[in-house]
Design an enzyme around this catalytic site. Sequence first.
Site, short mmCIF file in Angstrom:
data_model
loop_
_atom_site.label_atom_id
_atom_site.label_comp_id
_atom_site.label_asym_id
_atom_site.label_seq_id
_atom_site.Cartn_x
_atom_site.Cartn_y
_atom_site.Cartn_z
NE ARG A 21 -11.90 36.98 12.29
CZ ARG A 21 -12.55 35.82 12.33
NH1 ARG A 21 -13.68 35.74 13.01
NH2 ARG A 21 -12.08 34.77 11.71
NE ARG A 27 -35.51 58.32 -1.47
CZ ARG A 27 -36.46 57.49 -1.02
NH1 ARG A 27 -36.13 56.40 -0.36
NH2 ARG A 27 -37.74 57.76 -1.22
NE ARG A 62 -11.16 47.83 -0.54
CZ ARG A 62 -11.59 47.68 -1.78
NH1 ARG A 62 -10.84 48.06 -2.80
NH2 ARG A 62 -12.77 47.14 -2.02
C1 LIG Z 1 -7.39 45.72 -5.14
C2 LIG Z 1 -8.84 45.36 -5.20
C3 LIG Z 1 -9.49 45.27 -6.42
C4 LIG Z 1 -10.83 44.93 -6.50
N1 LIG Z 1 -11.45 44.86 -7.71
C5 LIG Z 1 -12.76 44.51 -7.80
C6 LIG Z 1 -13.42 44.43 -9.05
O1 LIG Z 1 -12.83 44.64 -10.09
N2 LIG Z 1 -14.74 44.11 -9.07
C7 LIG Z 1 -15.44 43.84 -7.91
O2 LIG Z 1 -16.63 43.54 -7.99
N3 LIG Z 1 -14.82 43.93 -6.71
C8 LIG Z 1 -13.52 44.25 -6.61
N4 LIG Z 1 -12.92 44.35 -5.38
C9 LIG Z 1 -13.73 44.13 -4.17
C10 LIG Z 1 -13.49 42.70 -3.62
O3 LIG Z 1 -13.96 41.73 -4.55
C11 LIG Z 1 -14.24 42.53 -2.28
O4 LIG Z 1 -15.61 42.72 -2.51
C12 LIG Z 1 -13.80 43.51 -1.22
O5 LIG Z 1 -12.40 43.61 -1.18
C13 LIG Z 1 -14.30 43.05 0.14
O6 LIG Z 1 -13.57 41.91 0.51
P1 LIG Z 1 -14.23 40.71 1.32
O7 LIG Z 1 -15.38 40.11 0.56
O8 LIG Z 1 -13.10 39.79 1.70
O9 LIG Z 1 -14.73 41.48 2.64
P2 LIG Z 1 -16.04 41.19 3.50
O10 LIG Z 1 -17.27 41.38 2.69
O11 LIG Z 1 -15.92 42.05 4.71
O12 LIG Z 1 -15.93 39.68 3.88
C14 LIG Z 1 -14.94 39.24 4.82
C15 LIG Z 1 -14.74 37.74 4.66
O13 LIG Z 1 -15.93 37.05 5.00
C16 LIG Z 1 -16.08 35.92 4.15
N5 LIG Z 1 -17.29 36.10 3.35
C17 LIG Z 1 -18.00 37.24 3.18
N6 LIG Z 1 -19.06 37.03 2.40
C18 LIG Z 1 -19.02 35.74 2.04
C19 LIG Z 1 -19.84 34.95 1.22
N7 LIG Z 1 -20.90 35.42 0.59
N8 LIG Z 1 -19.52 33.65 1.07
C20 LIG Z 1 -18.44 33.13 1.68
N9 LIG Z 1 -17.58 33.84 2.47
C21 LIG Z 1 -17.89 35.13 2.65
C22 LIG Z 1 -14.83 35.86 3.27
O14 LIG Z 1 -13.85 35.06 3.92
C23 LIG Z 1 -14.39 37.30 3.25
O15 LIG Z 1 -13.01 37.47 2.95
C24 LIG Z 1 -11.57 44.67 -5.30
C25 LIG Z 1 -10.91 44.77 -4.07
C26 LIG Z 1 -9.58 45.11 -4.00
C27 LIG Z 1 -8.91 45.20 -2.66
#
Ligand SMILES: Cc1cc2nc3c(=O)[nH]c(=O)nc-3n(C[C@H](O)[C@H](O)[C@H](O)COP(=O)(O)OP(=O)(O)OC[C@H]3O[C@@H](n4cnc5c(N)ncnc54)[C@H](O)[C@@H]3O)c2cc1C
Length: 212
Positions: A164, A80, A173
């Site tokens: 962490r 932007r 990833r």
């Molecule tokens: C191979 C692969 C394929 C994927 N495919 C898709 C897809 O098709 N569509 C899609 O939308 N996403 C997809 N993702 C993204 C995935 O769903 C996650 O959003 C992303 O990997 C981030 O992971 P995370 O939420 O564990 O990480 P962070 O957001 O960093 O969270 C870290 C940890 O904190 C906790 N946490 C965070 N937020 C919450 C919450 N709201 N409630 C409870 N606990 C929480 C959980 O323990 C989580 O593991 C994919 C990811 C990978 C690696």
Amino acid sequence: LVASCASDLDVVNAARVSFNVQHEEMEKGDDKLIAYLLREKHGTPFEHTYLRFRVKAPLFVFREWHRHRVGHSYNEVSMRYTRIDPEFYEPERIRTRIGKPGAYEHSDLDVANAVRFRMDVKATTAKAKVNYLHALESGVAPEMARMLLPVNTYSEMIWSCNARSLMHFCSLRNAPNAQFEIREFAKVAENFLEGCMPITHKAFITNDRQAP
Ligand SMILES: Cc1cc2nc3c(=O)[nH]c(=O)nc-3n(C[C@H](O)[C@H](O)[C@H](O)COP(=O)(O)OP(=O)(O)OC[C@H]3O[C@@H](n4cnc5c(N)ncnc54)[C@H](O)[C@@H]3O)c2cc1C
């Protein structure tokens, strides 16, 4: 990596504050303490660390990256506020895939279709660049002109995280089922983690690449 305050000693001291103890350097047994903390999911001592990166990657990689919410901070170049000179990611190897979602296998696409795809990428991005620059010249606001740019346009961001959150990012990833492009970045980030915190990184590997 543009800045860091991240060492194995930071983890040890964060854990030992429970006993009101502080070390000036790593001592015998501290590697076992780190392995224990990681294995038993005592994750908070790993949060007292800081790594800051400047990342240049295509928009579709950022789209995946920014899904990592906990313990990550992001600031990105604004399309932007700036008129970018668009650069585009052009993959060298063109993949095809077989299998079901979550269990894909990739191999090289046949040469003829790969050549065609690469040409299409070049043509699409060249046209996008012309249209984007023309839109800006004709007075279209940058935030609207950017609609003309494809998801392989490069962007830049500052990314900060702690050990962490970085391990969690790497476990997802820098993994075989992650998309190749983000995996390349995650590998580099993990190398920096290893450089700053070799004992923590070793424990992460030993723990089957599970973050605490
Ligand atoms: C191979 C692969 C394929 C994927 N495919 C898709 C897809 O098709 N569509 C899609 O939308 N996403 C997809 N993702 C993204 C995935 O769903 C996650 O959003 C992303 O990997 C981030 O992971 P995370 O939420 O564990 O990480 P962070 O957001 O960093 O969270 C870290 C940890 O904190 C906790 N946490 C965070 N937020 C919450 C919450 N709201 N409630 C409870 N606990 C929480 C959980 O323990 C989580 O593991 C994919 C990811 C990978 C690696």
